[in-house]
Design a protein around this motif. Sequence first.
Motif, PDB file in Angstrom:
ATOM      1  N   THR A   1     -33.526 -13.627 -17.133  1.00 43.18           N
ATOM      2  CA  THR A   1     -34.626 -14.106 -16.139  1.00 43.18           C
ATOM      3  C   THR A   1     -33.602 -13.769 -14.201  1.00 43.18           C
ATOM      4  O   THR A   1     -33.419 -14.354 -13.520  1.00 43.18           O
ATOM      5  CB  THR A   1     -34.871 -15.789 -15.888  1.00 43.18           C
ATOM      6  OG1 THR A   1     -33.491 -16.634 -16.139  1.00 43.18           O
ATOM      7  CG2 THR A   1     -35.779 -16.212 -17.360  1.00 43.18           C
ATOM      8  N   THR A   2     -32.655 -12.737 -14.963  1.00 44.83           N
ATOM      9  CA  THR A   2     -31.965 -12.527 -13.721  1.00 44.83           C
ATOM     10  C   THR A   2     -32.705 -11.528 -12.655  1.00 44.83           C
ATOM     11  O   THR A   2     -32.824 -12.025 -12.099  1.00 44.83           O
ATOM     12  CB  THR A   2     -30.289 -11.250 -14.286  1.00 44.83           C
ATOM     13  OG1 THR A   2     -30.035 -12.697 -15.481  1.00 44.83           O
ATOM     14  CG2 THR A   2     -29.782 -11.006 -13.387  1.00 44.83           C
ATOM     15  N   GLY A   3     -33.380 -10.672 -13.377  1.00 38.47           N
ATOM     16  CA  GLY A   3     -34.148 -10.324 -12.312  1.00 38.47           C
ATOM     17  C   GLY A   3     -33.841  -8.694 -11.389  1.00 38.47           C
ATOM     18  O   GLY A   3     -34.724  -8.359 -10.331  1.00 38.47           O
ATOM     19  N   ALA A   4     -32.429  -8.227 -12.303  1.00 36.45           N
ATOM     20  CA  ALA A   4     -32.400  -6.662 -11.639  1.00 36.45           C
ATOM     21  C   ALA A   4     -32.667  -6.180 -12.341  1.00 36.45           C
ATOM     22  O   ALA A   4     -33.208  -6.245 -13.657  1.00 36.45           O
ATOM     23  CB  ALA A   4     -30.248  -7.478 -11.730  1.00 36.45           C
ATOM     24  N   THR A   5     -32.853  -4.879 -11.491  1.00 32.92           N
ATOM     25  CA  THR A   5     -33.004  -3.873 -12.423  1.00 32.92           C
ATOM     26  C   THR A   5     -32.678  -2.364 -12.137  1.00 32.92           C
ATOM     27  O   THR A   5     -32.103  -2.105 -11.025  1.00 32.92           O
ATOM     28  CB  THR A   5     -34.844  -3.440 -11.609  1.00 32.92           C
ATOM     29  OG1 THR A   5     -35.533  -2.829 -12.681  1.00 32.92           O
ATOM     30  CG2 THR A   5     -34.668  -3.310 -10.330  1.00 32.92           C
ATOM     31  N   VAL A   6     -32.879  -1.448 -12.749  1.00 31.13           N
ATOM     32  CA  VAL A   6     -32.175  -0.190 -12.290  1.00 31.13           C
ATOM     33  C   VAL A   6     -33.126   0.800 -12.672  1.00 31.13           C
ATOM     34  O   VAL A   6     -32.985   1.943 -12.116  1.00 31.13           O
ATOM     35  CB  VAL A   6     -30.923   0.632 -13.791  1.00 31.13           C
ATOM     36  CG1 VAL A   6     -30.227  -0.672 -13.483  1.00 31.13           C
ATOM     37  CG2 VAL A   6     -32.047   0.687 -14.733  1.00 31.13           C
ATOM     38  N   ILE A   7     -34.891   0.704 -12.595  1.00 30.89           N
ATOM     39  CA  ILE A   7     -35.573   1.133 -12.736  1.00 30.89           C
ATOM     40  C   ILE A   7     -35.836   1.600 -10.938  1.00 30.89           C
ATOM     41  O   ILE A   7     -35.976   0.546  -9.896  1.00 30.89           O
ATOM     42  CB  ILE A   7     -36.923   1.476 -13.121  1.00 30.89           C
ATOM     43  CG1 ILE A   7     -36.743   0.256 -14.508  1.00 30.89           C
ATOM     44  CG2 ILE A   7     -37.754   1.398 -12.198  1.00 30.89           C
ATOM     45  CD1 ILE A   7     -37.478  -0.102 -15.092  1.00 30.89           C
ATOM     46  N   ASP A   8     -35.431   3.221 -10.605  1.00 33.46           N
ATOM     47  CA  ASP A   8     -36.098   3.248  -9.433  1.00 33.46           C
ATOM     48  C   ASP A   8     -37.817   3.326  -9.065  1.00 33.46           C
ATOM     49  O   ASP A   8     -38.220   3.642  -9.137  1.00 33.46           O
ATOM     50  CB  ASP A   8     -35.287   4.044  -8.753  1.00 33.46           C
ATOM     51  CG  ASP A   8     -35.718   4.801  -7.250  1.00 33.46           C
ATOM     52  OD1 ASP A   8     -35.971   3.692  -6.378  1.00 33.46           O
ATOM     53  OD2 ASP A   8     -35.616   6.304  -6.853  1.00 33.46           O
ATOM     54  N   ASN A   9     -37.997   2.710  -8.007  1.00 30.17           N
ATOM     55  CA  ASN A   9     -39.540   2.857  -7.254  1.00 30.17           C
ATOM     56  C   ASN A   9     -40.364   2.024  -8.860  1.00 30.17           C
ATOM     57  O   ASN A   9     -41.249   2.809  -8.998  1.00 30.17           O
ATOM     58  CB  ASN A   9     -40.019   4.208  -6.948  1.00 30.17           C
ATOM     59  CG  ASN A   9     -41.416   3.993  -6.834  1.00 30.17           C
ATOM     60  OD1 ASN A   9     -41.807   3.197  -6.000  1.00 30.17           O
ATOM     61  ND2 ASN A   9     -42.170   5.531  -6.337  1.00 30.17           N
ATOM     62  N   ILE A  10     -40.237   0.641  -8.864  1.00 33.09           N
ATOM     63  CA  ILE A  10     -41.160  -0.272  -9.938  1.00 33.09           C
ATOM     64  C   ILE A  10     -42.759  -0.102  -9.772  1.00 33.09           C
ATOM     65  O   ILE A  10     -43.656   0.138 -10.337  1.00 33.09           O
ATOM     66  CB  ILE A  10     -40.656  -1.478  -9.870  1.00 33.09           C
ATOM     67  CG1 ILE A  10     -41.143  -1.811  -8.966  1.00 33.09           C
ATOM     68  CG2 ILE A  10     -39.203  -1.140  -9.834  1.00 33.09           C
ATOM     69  CD1 ILE A  10     -41.003  -3.685  -9.022  1.00 33.09           C
ATOM     70  N   ASP A  11     -43.038   0.578  -8.327  1.00 33.18           N
ATOM     71  CA  ASP A  11     -44.524   0.691  -8.310  1.00 33.18           C
ATOM     72  C   ASP A  11     -45.420   1.785  -8.563  1.00 33.18           C
ATOM     73  O   ASP A  11     -46.106   1.458  -9.815  1.00 33.18           O
ATOM     74  CB  ASP A  11     -45.106   0.655  -6.423  1.00 33.18           C
ATOM     75  CG  ASP A  11     -44.442   0.011  -5.988  1.00 33.18           C
ATOM     76  OD1 ASP A  11     -44.372  -1.134  -6.426  1.00 33.18           O
ATOM     77  OD2 ASP A  11     -44.298   0.275  -4.525  1.00 33.18           O
TER      78      ASP A  11
END
Length: 492
Positions: A119-129
């Motif tokens: 549940t950290t919620g960090a992401t490496v994905i650019d533009n999750i839209d």
Amino acid sequence: MMKKKESRSVNFPMVVKVMGWLVMIEGGFMLFPAAAAFFFGDAEFNAFAVSAAVTFLSGFAMTNGIRPSSTRMSKREGFLLTAMVWVVFSFFGMMPFLMSPVEISVGAAYFEAMSGFTTTGATVIDNIDRLSRSLHLWRALMQWIGGMGIILFTLAVIPMLNHSGGMQMFNAEVTGITHDKIRPRISQTAKSLWGIYILLTVACALLLWAGPMDWFDSICHAFGTVSTGGCSTVDDGVDAWASPYILGVVTLFMFLGGVNFTLLYRVASGHPGALAANTTFRVYIGAIALYFALFVAAIAYNGRLDSWQDGSLRPLFQVVSAITSTGYTVGQFSTWGYFTLALMFLIMFFGACAGSTAGGAKLDRMIVLLKFVRNEMCRALQPNHVTAVQVGKRAVPQDLVLKVVAFLCIYTMLMAFGGIALSAMGMPMVDAFFSSFSCVSNVGLGASVTGYGGSFMLIPDGGLWLLSLLMLTGRLEIFTILMLLLPAFWRR
């Protein structure tokens, strides 16, 4: 004549067998995004179908391919299983990302999965839209599973573990300095906690759906809010809807996610007075009120009171998001000044109540630490004066006080170690130390919130593996992981 103590090694076959049950459960959860992919016509249907099949069959082989000579599980097996299950879940959880059209490395995919389950919620994905709805659902579902705890879910659905290491696993996974059983059996306690968790999630989803969100966004944001993971389906988070109603609902359920779930169960069982009688809950309310007042003062000082929300709802939302480690931010936050940013660091460090889905060191430990420091100052003036650390009407045992102090020291050292290691990999110092701090405390904010750096996608693969380890260590509150490094743990 004294009886010779039995010498036994770690019961690896039983650990693997129970791990298999857990992995099969994870494979079952993957069917939900697979169904969503089929329903919405997403390209990820095959990725989820294959991932679910591989995960389930792997778990089936682990469970049925091994026959332990003993089903006994002691503390060692409980700690080992608790630590390993998060590693294994993240390994299988990254598969849909690797098989999806998203261009992502193995290290980044593993980071994404570990970030979800912890549940950290960090992401490496650019533009999750641009992500498909099925991937959004899997990201949200990982956070929801990890919020209340993978082991706790297993204890609820596999009652036999009540007699085989259940208490050890419960203590190793559930956050806090003490662990109160609310029912006579561990499996009943796990079911009760998960029941409260599910009810809160359903209520949050329905209330969000009643506003401007559609049903899918409501479900995903309910998963991310109650688990305090901060998952969203859009880059701007809940601020994208520009709705005071949405901000209000999310603030309420983030707040509830930061409360000890044992306390929520007692309230639901007809004991509302348990809230007022709980010292940590009173401190939780007081901390939010104090930080909110300071935020509003800082916003006014910087001339950013442009609407009624800037002096009420938005700062309250940001304070609750930070103290519960959810990690949502409002777009105006960057204009509120450096004082609010400094307050954010302090809020994120201690977090909310133990026994909640929130990250951080926990307010319970802060209370014990402050009372311990006060007692030591009194002893400096009156060396013969004996005082105990008392929280509420209970005296905290001395060994527990020392454990709290040791925890906070190691917790701080881990953040420093992570920052130094990331700096050695070429990251700017502010980005390195903030990223380490964010992952150990399971908040998930990137250094972009400081105005200095960017998101986690800029971190090299080596740094992502390190941060994955820090997220795991922070989620299991350090000692569960550090115990595995002791040679004595593995001796007969």
